[in-house]
Design an enzyme around this catalytic site. Structure first.
Site, short mmCIF file in Angstrom:
data_model
loop_
_atom_site.label_atom_id
_atom_site.label_comp_id
_atom_site.label_asym_id
_atom_site.label_seq_id
_atom_site.Cartn_x
_atom_site.Cartn_y
_atom_site.Cartn_z
N ASP A 82 0.85 -1.19 0.00
CA ASP A 82 0.00 0.00 0.00
C ASP A 82 0.89 1.25 0.00
O ASP A 82 1.79 1.36 0.84
CB ASP A 82 -0.87 -0.06 1.27
CG ASP A 82 -1.99 0.97 1.26
OD1 ASP A 82 -2.40 1.40 0.16
OD2 ASP A 82 -2.49 1.29 2.36
N GLU A 134 -1.74 5.94 -8.45
CA GLU A 134 -2.72 6.92 -7.97
C GLU A 134 -2.59 8.23 -8.75
O GLU A 134 -1.50 8.72 -9.01
CB GLU A 134 -2.53 7.18 -6.46
CG GLU A 134 -3.53 8.21 -5.91
CD GLU A 134 -3.59 8.20 -4.37
OE1 GLU A 134 -3.40 7.13 -3.76
OE2 GLU A 134 -3.83 9.27 -3.80
N ALA A 213 -11.55 4.82 2.56
CA ALA A 213 -12.95 4.43 2.42
C ALA A 213 -13.49 3.67 3.63
O ALA A 213 -14.45 2.92 3.51
CB ALA A 213 -13.13 3.60 1.15
ZN LIG Z 1 -4.48 5.03 0.78
#
Ligand SMILES: [Zn+2]
Length: 309
Positions: A82, A134, A213
């Protein structure tokens, strides 16, 4: 069962209009709670490790724990990095057994983000590993990364298309108003669904990713505060919005804050009720169970991915 990439998972999720949960892991109890839930629900699963988690637990311990989970459950599991911030950490995770990595060049100018992502994609694809990137910047705090609201930017749909074409990246995290951490919104939660729909239409059959989220479940915030916590003003993304995102091309939904809250609420409750206890098994066992039931709730009500293996 060896580790799998997210390729097949995302293909099925896209077609089935649901999302796969990507849960952040740091230790054995968190991993066990998550995989037990996924096994009971027969749900696809991504376990992800941030740079901070890797520093905390060491790469080798996390890889071996996930290997144990594979052997123990027989589930297809994807192990993902991540927010890799540079080529070196992505390379280290690819060489060290991960099946998926994220290169986060979102703070860089567009062309530099493309160049960095492309470099990671080339290295990863040669080794059978998939890559997430991203575009756009989320507000909030993620490990050492802190982005002020004024510096956050939403993903530009045309740039998203150019970015995916130029890099060959396998999935793309987009910014539509979610944010990292427990304090996502002041007042009403607003996500830019028009933007999501536009991006999704411009990139058909392409898996999008939603970071930041967590729903910041009031049940756990309440319990933390009931038993001595001071978590004020925490607010997450409503469940129905996440379900809606899953129908609009979002195939991966990241969940970290809710794991932390579930675990901490359970441990706080345990010590409030058992102040003389000092056996880690006595407080980590209910914490693990709390993680399991929270993840089951997510799989059923937020991700809609029960019985999707
Ligand atoms: Zn993130």
């Amino acid at each position: 069962m060896p580790l799998v990439t997210s390729k097949e998972m995302f293909k099925k999720a896209y077609e089935g209009q649901y999302a796969v949960g990507a849960f952040n892991v740091n230790n054995m109890e968190i991993i066990q709670g998550i995989v037990d839930a996924a096994k009971e629900e027969q749900a696809p699963l991504i376990l992800q490790v941030s740079a901070g988690a890797r520093k905390y637990a060491k790469h080798i311990y996390l890889v071996k724990l996930v290997e144990a989970a594979l052997e123990d459950t027989g589930l297809p599991i994807c192990l993902h990095l991540d927010h890799g911030e540079d080529f070196e950490i992505c390379k280290s995770c690819i060489d060290g057994g991960f099946s998926s990595v994220m290169i986060d060049g979102s703070k860089l100018p567009f062309e530099e983000n493309i160049a960095l992502t492309k470099k990671v994609v080339d290295y990863a694809h040669e080794r059978g590993v998939v890559v997430e990137a991203e575009l756009g910047r989320l507000a909030g705090v993620e490990d050492a990364i802190k982005v002020n609201t004024k510096d956050a930017t939403y993903t530009d749909p045309d740039q998203a298309v150019e970015f995916v074409k130029s890099t060959g990246v396998d999935s793309l995290a987009i910014a539509i108003g979610t944010s990292h951490g427990a304090y996502k919104f002041k007042g009403e939660c607003k996500l830019d669904f028009d933007r999501l729909e536009t991006i999704s239409k411009l990139l058909p059959d392409y898996p999008l990713v939603l970071h930041g989220a967590s729903t910041v479940l009031p049940e756990f915030v309440g319990k933390c505060n009931d038993f001595g916590g001071q978590i004020k003003g925490a607010q997450g993304v409503p469940e129905d919005m996440l379900l809606r995102a899953g129908k609009l091309g979002v195939c991966k939904i990241n969940i970290d804050t809710d794991l932390r809250l579930a675990m901490t609420a359970s441990i706080r409750e345990h010590f409030a009720k058992n102040p003389s206890d000092f056996d880690p098994r006595q407080y980590l066992k209910p914490a693990r169970a709390a993680i399991k039931s929270m993840v089951q709730h997510k799989i059923r009500n937020v991700l809609n991915c029960s019985n999707r293996l």
